[in-house]
Design a protein around this motif. Structure first.
Motif: not given
Ligand code: ADP
Length: 374
Positions: A269, A317, A328, A331
């Motif tokens: 991420n 997301r 999404g 996390l």
């Molecule tokens: P994905 O990466 O597949 O979108 P995640 O569950 O990993 O799904 O993350 C959910 C959302 O959180 C992301 O779509 C993004 O909007 C936000 N996000 C996660 N990590 C970061 C980061 N390091 N910096 C900014 N936004 C982040």
């Protein structure tokens, strides 16, 4: 002082009584009469056998004990009176005259109402605890059911989806040349959709397996786990030009594969959501009571604080897929892993400045995750 005693005896708000050396009532105050509901003249000359269980012998033995030891109590007795059962808290002292013990003076406080309240409170507490336990068990069951459902559905969907994908691919290979531009484009869209669905199903499977796979916890060297994760991500790191640094990392009591998954999701991420600045990612860990507190800091696009909780929910997301690819789920998987290790995960961030993802994991000997399953 002597003149004060009769007044005190008469008006005290607790029951007072005087016993002779042979354990017979010499005097009782009005409060005593009120509590036991027997006229004073019927009490004087009798022993405590009148109200208390245990017979004359026990009644006299207790008086002897007070005379011997100087005082007794406070102790609780259950008295049988014409007004019903009463719980009395009694303190008794030897009564002296001219330096010689002549009897016993006692204070009896009526704690019947208090005892009833306590009993009631305990019953309520037990009932509440029972209800909480029942609800928790029901929630756990429905959670497990859902997990099983997600697993089955995603598993069973894979097969027909594979068929759909391979036939679209066949169409693409054999008939694309015979189609006009619209037809070729439709095939591209169908293929893209099928591939995306495959990715979603894959991620859903990963999510639903967190609770059932990787049961073993062991001493896990996070330095080694990170080295392995950086190796997996080396191409993405090189492409982004990111500088990834880290403090010395500890050993934790965990499932190594799942810790690797958390590192990988958080680092991917950070690589993906980078800003215009040269990307810097830093991993640190410090001791926090019985746990280790990890932090993965980046200087990427950041997250608005109002979305800080939402992003841990599955499929949530903040950006369209065109801008940043993803499903999404990363996390949500991290949260599920950290929680089954007895920890917490959260983010602190400022849009435009970067984000720091924090999570806690138990130190060596913390068997939380394992105990929970037993
Ligand atoms: P994905 O990466 O597949 O979108 P995640 O569950 O990993 O799904 O993350 C959910 C959302 O959180 C992301 O779509 C993004 O909007 C936000 N996000 C996660 N990590 C970061 C980061 N390091 N910096 C900014 N936004 C982040």
């Amino acid at each position: 002082m002597d003149a004060l005693f009769p007044q005190f005896f008469e008006h005290a708000n607790d029951a007072l009584f005087i016993l002779s050396q042979s354990g017979r009532f010499v005097d009782v105050n009005p409060k005593f009469v009120e509590i036991v509901g027997i006229p004073k003249e019927e009490i004087i000359g009798k022993t405590t056998e009148l109200f208390l269980p245990g017979g004359l012998a026990q009644s006299q033995e207790r008086v002897k004990q007070i005379l011997r030891e100087g005082k007794l109590g406070p102790y609780e007795v259950e008295a049988t009176t014409p007004l019903g059962k009463k719980v009395l808290s009694i303190s008794a002292f030897t009564f002296h005259e001219n330096g010689a013990p002549v009897g016993v003076i006692g204070i009896a406080r009526d704690i019947t109402a208090y005892k009833q309240m306590e009993k009631h409170r305990q019953a309520l507490n037990t009932e509440l605890e029972q209800r909480v336990a029942e609800r928790t068990a029901a929630l756990q069951r429905s959670n497990e059911d859902l997990e099983r459902f997600a697993y089955m559905v995603s598993h069973d969907l894979q097969e027909p989806l594979r068929t759909v994908t391979s036939f679209i691919q066949l169409l693409d290979k054999r008939y694309k040349a015979q189609l006009d531009t619209d037809g070729a484009e439709f095939i591209d869209y169908a293929l893209e959709g099928a591939q995306r669905m495959q990715q979603l199903i894959q991620d859903l499977l990963t999510y639903s397996r967190v609770g059932t796979q990787g049961q073993e916890f062991s001493e896990t060297d996070c330095e080694a786990v990170l080295a392995q994760t950086l190796h997996v991500l080396q191409t993405a790191i090189a492409e982004s030009g990111a500088e990834v640094t880290h403090d010395p990392l500890p050993a934790v009591w965990a499932n190594a594969m799942q810790v690797a998954q958390v590192f990988q999701n958080l680092l991917s991420n950070a690589l993906k959501f980078r800003g215009a600045e040269p990307l810097r990612i830093h991993l640190s860990a410090r001791q926090d009571g019985q746990q280790w507190l990890f932090a993965v800091r980046d200087n990427g696009i950041g997250i608005e604080p109002r979305h800080a909780e939402r992003i841990f929910v599955i499929f949530q997301r903040l950006h369209p897929r065109r801008e940043y690819p993803g499903t999404g789920i990363g996390l949500a998987v991290c949260q599920k892993i950290v929680q089954r290790h007895g920890g917490r995960i959260w983010v602190e961030s400022e849009p435009g400045k970067g984000s720091t993802f924090f999570f806690t994991i138990g130190r060596k000997g913390n068997t939380y995750g394992q105990d929970e399953r037993e």
